[in-house]
Write a protein that holds these residues in place. Sequence first.
Motif, PDB file in Angstrom:
ATOM      1  N   ASP A 284       0.872  -1.188  -0.058  1.00 47.65           N
ATOM      2  CA  ASP A 284       0.030  -0.091  -0.054  1.00 47.65           C
ATOM      3  C   ASP A 284       0.848   1.068   0.060  1.00 47.65           C
ATOM      4  O   ASP A 284       1.407   1.817   0.947  1.00 47.65           O
ATOM      5  N   TYR A 299      -8.360  -0.091  -3.954  1.00 45.61           N
ATOM      6  CA  TYR A 299      -7.804  -1.164  -3.567  1.00 45.61           C
ATOM      7  C   TYR A 299      -8.881  -2.134  -2.963  1.00 45.61           C
ATOM      8  O   TYR A 299      -8.467  -3.455  -3.187  1.00 45.61           O
ATOM      9  N   ARG A 303      -9.146  -6.286  -4.072  1.00 48.18           N
ATOM     10  CA  ARG A 303      -8.969  -7.154  -2.917  1.00 48.18           C
ATOM     11  C   ARG A 303     -10.240  -7.940  -2.874  1.00 48.18           C
ATOM     12  O   ARG A 303     -10.070  -9.259  -2.862  1.00 48.18           O
ATOM     13  N   HIS A 315      -2.147  -7.274   2.653  1.00 45.14           N
ATOM     14  CA  HIS A 315      -2.018  -5.924   2.498  1.00 45.14           C
ATOM     15  C   HIS A 315      -1.044  -5.387   3.388  1.00 45.14           C
ATOM     16  O   HIS A 315      -1.166  -5.670   4.685  1.00 45.14           O
TER      17      HIS A 315
END
Length: 353
Positions: A284, A299, A303, A315
């Motif tokens: 990240d 994101y 995911r 993550h």
Amino acid sequence: MTHNTPCPSPSPTSPRTVRHLSDVQRRVTTAARLRSRGVSAAEASEQCRPGGPWQQLLPGVFLLHAGPPTSEERLHAVLMYAARETSAPAGVPVQPESDGPHRPVYKEAMITGLAALTLHGLTSAPPLLSLEHIDVLVPRLRRLRSAGCAHVVRAASLPTPEQATGVPVAPVPRALADAVSQLTEAGTVRRLLSEAVRGGHCEPAAVVRELNNAKLLNRPHVVDAVDSLLAEGRAIAEDRLYTMVSEYGLPDPVWNVDLRLPGGPHLGGLDAYWPEQAVAVELDTRAPRQDEDALWSEYARKREHLERLGITVVHITPKKLRDAMDQQAAVVRTALMASGDRDPAAYVVVLPR
């Protein structure tokens, strides 16, 4: 010396350096403290006459010797000028009940900007001796003006100060933002931001957050420096990820890949992927800008999509990799070991990114 006269420039040949000295208040003091010792304002002014033994560095702050002030004395003078009154006289450090050496404590005031970066050890910041003024951070509602070598910077809420060489200083991200707000040379800005991240003083996201809060991301030279910073920050995070896999004995993944469904849509890029276990790692490295919510939503959607296909996504932030690499390795190892207990993942095509 009048209140509008800049502090005398420190002598470049002064033998003193910026180190913790417990006796600084013997050399720099306030008018309130002098009064408490029976020295009247008139007597203090007489001592500061031309050729006299004292100097007035700032409104209400005196240097009790002749000659140029050292960098250390200037720092404490600025803090004494800016610190909020406590139960002790204005600007006087609060002393612990101890006969030993102690550090002065200043309430609601801390060094920021280039001076703070120098105290944090950034070599790209100029030496304290070369700074014409020292930035000091205080609450926004304080009725305090810049004077002499003290440049007042205001904040809606003060960050928790850090200690460097015996004085309270703003954390590196905040000090960077306060410094950059006064800089126009692109190379200087780029060097400061780069060293702060490369030297492990802070993460790129924290720097960009402060720059964004200070409304500095509309300046082209700052935007260019931030783009370079983010690219360098990602490279550093990737190197740490490689180190984690190697040093903690994790099986080798495939690096920097894109996933696609056979004949179907692009599923997204990943920093590391273990195809047999269907485990992915994603760094990240988002920067908190105006579109932070949109980036986080992207994101999250990626995911969720991958996890619906049976792929476990770990993550990891660059800060966690830096500060707790062992814990992140344990998380990845656990995900790899748990793969045998899950239903098989959907078949995906793995392509180099």
